[in-house]
Design an enzyme around this catalytic site. Structure first.
Site, short mmCIF file in Angstrom:
data_model
loop_
_atom_site.label_atom_id
_atom_site.label_comp_id
_atom_site.label_asym_id
_atom_site.label_seq_id
_atom_site.Cartn_x
_atom_site.Cartn_y
_atom_site.Cartn_z
N ARG A 1 22.98 75.46 37.55
CA ARG A 1 22.91 74.02 37.81
C ARG A 1 23.89 73.59 38.90
NH1 ARG A 1 25.86 69.73 35.87
NH2 ARG A 1 27.07 71.16 34.60
N GLU B 1 31.17 67.80 45.45
CA GLU B 1 31.40 68.88 44.50
C GLU B 1 30.75 70.15 45.04
OE1 GLU B 1 31.78 67.83 40.11
OE2 GLU B 1 30.49 66.24 40.84
N HIS C 1 30.11 76.14 29.93
CA HIS C 1 30.11 74.72 30.24
C HIS C 1 28.75 74.05 30.05
CE1 HIS C 1 31.35 71.06 32.19
NE2 HIS C 1 30.44 71.17 33.13
N GLN D 1 33.28 64.76 33.51
CA GLN D 1 34.33 64.16 34.34
C GLN D 1 33.80 63.80 35.73
OE1 GLN D 1 37.69 66.80 34.55
NE2 GLN D 1 38.05 66.73 32.36
N GLU E 1 20.46 68.31 27.85
CA GLU E 1 20.82 69.73 27.86
C GLU E 1 20.01 70.55 26.85
OE1 GLU E 1 25.06 70.21 27.77
OE2 GLU E 1 24.93 72.40 27.83
N GLY F 1 23.62 61.24 23.59
CA GLY F 1 24.31 61.27 24.88
C GLY F 1 23.50 60.44 25.87
N ARG G 1 28.78 77.40 41.38
CA ARG G 1 29.62 77.71 40.23
C ARG G 1 29.60 79.17 39.80
NH1 ARG G 1 28.91 72.63 36.30
NH2 ARG G 1 30.06 71.35 37.77
N HIS H 1 31.79 77.26 33.68
CA HIS H 1 32.52 76.45 34.68
C HIS H 1 33.73 77.26 35.11
CE1 HIS H 1 34.63 73.15 36.59
NE2 HIS H 1 33.56 72.38 36.42
N SER I 1 23.47 67.15 35.94
CA SER I 1 23.07 67.07 34.52
C SER I 1 22.96 65.63 34.05
CB SER I 1 24.05 67.83 33.64
OG SER I 1 25.37 67.48 33.98
N LEU I 2 23.90 64.78 34.43
CA LEU I 2 23.81 63.37 34.01
C LEU I 2 22.57 62.74 34.65
CD1 LEU I 2 27.55 62.15 34.19
CD2 LEU I 2 26.24 62.75 32.16
N GLY J 1 30.96 63.38 37.76
CA GLY J 1 30.19 62.22 38.18
C GLY J 1 28.70 62.42 38.07
C1 SIN Z 1 32.92 68.76 36.68
O1 SIN Z 1 33.45 67.67 36.73
O2 SIN Z 1 33.35 69.75 37.28
C2 SIN Z 1 31.71 68.93 35.85
C3 SIN Z 1 30.58 68.28 36.48
C4 SIN Z 1 29.33 68.95 36.04
O3 SIN Z 1 29.37 69.86 35.22
O4 SIN Z 1 28.29 68.59 36.57
#
Ligand code: SIN
Length: 524
Positions: free
Chosen positions: A390, A117, A355, A49, A379, A14, A292, A245, A395-396, A51
């Site tokens: 988180r 977010e 998630h 998804q 991860e 990944g 979350r 999530h 995470s990315l 970002g």
């Molecule tokens: C999402 O698009 O809701 C997930 C993003 C994330 O888990 O950081």
């Protein structure tokens, strides 16, 4: 029996594995990356998804630091957050955009379209529509293919790390510190086990989503690296912190399809079965954009009160974004249309699902685990950035920053040539019980494992549920271990063996920690 020697072995591909491979490759080292799937695109990254966090307008690394820290519920590692807030936003531009060529969505005037977010105090998330992970993963793999000293081998499932204590025929090594020297891996197609010897090994095998009945993760998320590291003697930590999530597309059988938090970031609101907004009651300050864990528990509560299997996410009537809904969320739009839901006109039925895993293999600021020679990223690892919960789209960023760092650090590992001649090849079991190849055995074990984790080690935990989980999973572990030892190796059996060990570690950690924190929530 194939023995192969590389300088840096990367397991999993990944964002964190690819980045580590590129950085180690840049140093001139020979890098071998193995993936257990036939398509290296297949990883959790591909499905991200929302970002990746950068810095938005009127933003600063200090504000980002505070947001990540607050979401982590007081147990995040300050040093790890300092590193990612200082290095991350710069790497998004210098590495992802300029070096790798990742394209993020822009406004009509050519500026980047930052989105918001949950629990972020600024609009700071860069995205590629609602397919950010796919775009990043594609560009990273394209880059890897241009680097001559990196080889990718698909369809190789790592079984166990090779260590000086466990795999050497030299008994005197027991008197020195244990060292990781590569990994044994099954060739999924031939059934043979290769001995991949390496000066440094980077594990980037992702999370544990498949341990739960409902998850947004792909099939490959079976906790492999975490279980391998534990068996090899590396420390794992924060195992009780499993993030759910709030919004997976609801279908009766569990769709596995994420409805990005960015939908709420662009105005979408949660409604209960009676069509009433409810987040105001649970988080007056953040409402639908609360952290979350809070949103997940609010939904759980609303579902329980109304005896409903799901709630609704309405973007059709609340959207505040600049592009039209279809253009902003093309992936979600298309998937929902397949289920006869037009998100521009009607609310989306949603339900929480596993998630992300906030725990994992303990690493330092360079991705080093407590087992010398072994690095962990993404991860599978726990740098402590996420603490008990988180923050979205971090995470990315973590995968990127620690991927770079582990790539650099692993390429500086010294030669381990003196150890390799004594490393034994894989020993195949002698008396294989072929009746054990009945696929139903594996299916049923997974069903037991997943429902136990979902019901007893899920969103709301209780002492009784956790005690039962521990005992049920311990029995299942013993049966699966026995089964694994007396049968021929397959990818499915390796995953099951790793899954049950990871499940045990999570359940044990959850039962030991009696204090609700972040996504580890125990009802009194
Ligand atoms: C999402 O698009 O809701 C997930 C993003 C994330 O888990 O950081």
């Amino acid at each position: 029996m194939i023995r192969e020697k590389t300088e840096v072995l990367v397991i999993g591909g990944g964002i964190s594995g690819c980045t580590a491979a590129i950085k180690a490759g840049d140093s001139g080292k020979s890098v071998l990356m193995i993936t257990k799937t036939s398509d290296p695109m297949e990883s959790n990254t591909r499905y991200a998804q929302g970002g990746i966090v950068a810095l938005g307008e009127n933003d600063s690394k200090e504000i980002l630091y505070e947001d990540i820290m607050r979401a982590g519920a007081g147990i995040s590692n300050p040093l790890a957050i300092k590193i990612i807030t200082e290095e991350g936003p710069r790497l998004v531009f210098d590495f992802l955009i300029h070096e790798i060529g990742v394209s993020f969505s822009k406004n009509e005037d050519g500026s980047y379209n930052y989105t918001k977010e949950a629990a972020h105090s600024k609009k700071r998330v860069l995205h590629h529509y609602d397919m950010t992970g796919f775009e990043i993963q594609k560009k990273l793999l394209e880059k890897i293919k241009t680097i001559k000293n990196i080889t990718i081998l698909e369809e190789f499932t790592a079984i166990d790390f090779i260590t000086s204590h466990h795999s050497s025929e030299n008994p005197l090594l027991k008197y020195r510190n244990n060292l990781c020297l590569g990994a044994y891996a099954l060739n999924n197609s031939t059934g043979e086990v290769n001995t991949f010897l390496a000066d440094a090994t980077v594990v980037a095998t992702g999370g544990i989503g498949k341990l739960y009945q409902f998850t947004t993760n792909p099939e490959c998320a079976t906790g492999d690296g975490i279980s391998m590291a534990y068996r090899a003697g590396a420390d794992v930590t924060n195992m009780e912190y499993v993030q759910f999530h709030p919004t997976m597309l609801y279908t009766e059988e569990g769709s596995g399809f994420l409805i990005s938090e960015a939908v709420r970031g662009e105005g979408g609101r949660l409604l209960n079965k009676s069509g009433e907004e409810f987040m105001m009651k649970y988080s007056p300050e953040w409402k639908d954009l609360a952290p979350r864990d809070k949103v997940t528990r609010a939904i759980y509560n609303e579902m329980a009160k109304s005896e409903s299997s799901h709630v609704y996410l309405d973007v059709a009537h609340y959207y505040t974004g600049e592009m039209n809904i279809h253009s902003r969320f093309p992936g979600i739009f298309e998937e929902c249309i397949k289920h006869k839901i037009n998100i521009e006109k009607e609310p989306i039925p949603v339900v929480p699902a596993e998630h992300y895993f906030c725990g994992g293999i303990l690493i330092d600021e360079w991705g080093k685990t407590t087992l010398p020679g072994l690095f962990a990223v993404g991860e599978a690892s726990c740098s402590g950035v996420h603490g008990a919960n988180r923050l979205a789209s971090v995470s990315l960023l973590e995968g990127l920053v620690f991927g770079v760092r582990a790539g650099i650090a692993s390429s500086k590992t010294g030669k381990q040539d003196e150890y390799f001649p004594d490393i034994a090849d894989w020993i195949y079991p002698k008396n294989i019980n072929t009746t054990n190849n009945d696929p139903l055995l594996i299916i049923q074990d997974w069903n037991n494992l997943k429902t136990t984790m979902w019901n007893y080690v899920g969103i709301i935990r209780t002492e009784t549920r956790l005690t039962r989980a521990e005992s049920d999973l311990r029995n299942l572990h013993s049966r699966i271990t026995d089964y694994y030892r007396n049968t021929n190796l397959t990818k499915a059996k390796i995953e099951l063996r790793n899954g049950i060990l990871a499940a045990n570690l999570i359940a044990q950690a959850a039962r030991r920690n009696r204090r609700s924190t972040g996504c580890h929530y125990i009802e009194e």
